[in-house]
Design a protein around this motif. Sequence first.
Motif, short mmCIF file in Angstrom:
data_model
loop_
_atom_site.label_atom_id
_atom_site.label_comp_id
_atom_site.label_asym_id
_atom_site.label_seq_id
_atom_site.Cartn_x
_atom_site.Cartn_y
_atom_site.Cartn_z
N PHE A 101 16.49 14.32 4.40
CA PHE A 101 17.54 15.16 3.84
C PHE A 101 18.34 15.91 4.91
O PHE A 101 19.04 16.88 4.60
N VAL A 106 21.07 11.97 4.99
CA VAL A 106 21.72 11.74 3.69
C VAL A 106 22.90 10.78 3.79
O VAL A 106 23.38 10.27 2.77
N ILE A 148 21.58 9.80 -8.11
CA ILE A 148 20.26 10.16 -7.62
C ILE A 148 19.21 9.15 -8.07
O ILE A 148 18.24 8.87 -7.34
N THR A 254 12.94 15.61 -7.20
CA THR A 254 14.16 15.13 -6.55
C THR A 254 15.23 14.79 -7.57
O THR A 254 16.41 15.09 -7.38
N GLY A 258 18.34 16.97 -7.69
CA GLY A 258 19.36 16.14 -7.06
C GLY A 258 20.55 15.82 -7.92
O GLY A 258 21.50 15.21 -7.43
N HIS A 259 20.52 16.19 -9.20
CA HIS A 259 21.70 15.91 -10.01
C HIS A 259 22.20 17.10 -10.81
O HIS A 259 23.40 17.27 -11.00
N GLY A 395 17.78 19.74 -0.59
CA GLY A 395 18.84 18.82 -0.95
C GLY A 395 20.24 19.33 -0.72
O GLY A 395 21.21 18.72 -1.19
N PHE A 398 22.59 16.74 0.86
CA PHE A 398 22.87 15.68 -0.10
C PHE A 398 23.94 16.15 -1.08
O PHE A 398 24.91 15.45 -1.36
N SER A 399 23.77 17.36 -1.61
CA SER A 399 24.70 17.89 -2.60
C SER A 399 26.09 18.09 -2.02
O SER A 399 27.10 17.76 -2.67
#
Length: 445
Positions: A101, A106, A148, A254, A258-259, A395, A398-399
């Motif tokens: 991450f 990512v 994700i 995750t 993650g979403h 995360g 990633f976001s």
Amino acid sequence: MQIAGPGFLQFLHGVRTRGFLDYAGELWRKHGDVFQVKLGPKRLIFAMHPDAVEHVNVSHRQNYDKRASYDAVRKFLLGDGLVVSTGELWRRQRKLMAPFFTPKGVQAYADLMIRDGARLVERWEALAGDGAEVEIAEEMTLVTASIILKAMFSSETMESIHQMKDAVSTMITFVDTQMMGLRLPVWVPTARNRRYLAASGLVNRSISGLIAQRRATDQSSWPDDLLSRLMKTRDDETGQAMSESLLRDESITTFFAGHETTARTMTFAWYALAAHPQVAERLHAELDRVLAGRLPTAEDLRQLPYTLQVVKEVLRLYPAAPFYVRDAVNADTIGGFEVPPGAAVMLSPYYTHRHPQFWDAPEVFDPDRWTRERENGRHGHAYHPFAAGPRICIGNNFSLLESHLLLAILAQRFTPRLRTGFKPRWVMQGTLGFAEGLPMTITAR
């Protein structure tokens, strides 16, 4: 020193009549940056100043952890996943998962983010043609859930994506009600309990089945997704792999982390752009100049600074997690006030991001706050949409990558418009959202 704040019954009445989000703001303006609510024998301490954010998350972090305040999340949603694990387990799991991450790590998922963004473009082209109204939060949740799940499990079928998204949403709603004290034992066959058990069973069976399928085949045939990476990784000191239960818990964690928050960030971005056409005009000009109608690549993002500034300002004014809790494990002092062991300290990105000592015109949506010069001159903890310190959300990179790419892909082609006369009402139910949703019409530029 005695901490100011309302009594228990007064607090409950304020939350019921004005909502937790608005009432907490009223109390902050009345009592200052640190105040308490006594919930029977337990203290709930609100701390809004950036110094308190730094104190709890960084300089005195040994005095705080995720304990009783997260018991319902542990029991009914995430198990021992990274978001709620503690102590040595958390340290070991964080070390194992951190390389996946990093900003560089990512980048492995950029192509699938772009691909799913392009698929949403196709869907929105049809919607723009017939003038249909959509619930924009549902649109954003579906695309971030798809991303994700593909990153995590290489899941490609829309049926599996819908099933997992809906099941985890049911589990989140159940946990929210548990945390609010509406608790009948889960074995009591109420409709809510049955929905939760069905959703939890589906999620756990699905993930356990995926793990078993991987175990039954040679590693050389495993897809290069996050589940495979977690299954292959080994502890540096012991050489041990993650247990089956931890793999399942980290997978659920995750997906949840993650979403959900990215979907809300993107939803709030469309609201902000609809409400501030001058910001949308500058955003469109940057996208048109750099991309000229084509899909962006990850490398293009360096040339799209204003697009990222819009994302950061959305995270400032409308953080998906407007509050988060740290439980005191040792006696401490915040801002001159005593914090006993067992107290729950409530930190608030929502209100720290509106603190008038650190933000000019804090209620104004202004992406120019995020020029390098202005950002570098700011208190280091005046902004904490992903928390801060060692327990900052793993995360976050990633976001940010996902939000930057999706906004670039979609905003250069479409301008979602609010329903005429619609005024959204902000509420907090665990996360920040709209009480009546956010109906919008997809309009092609």
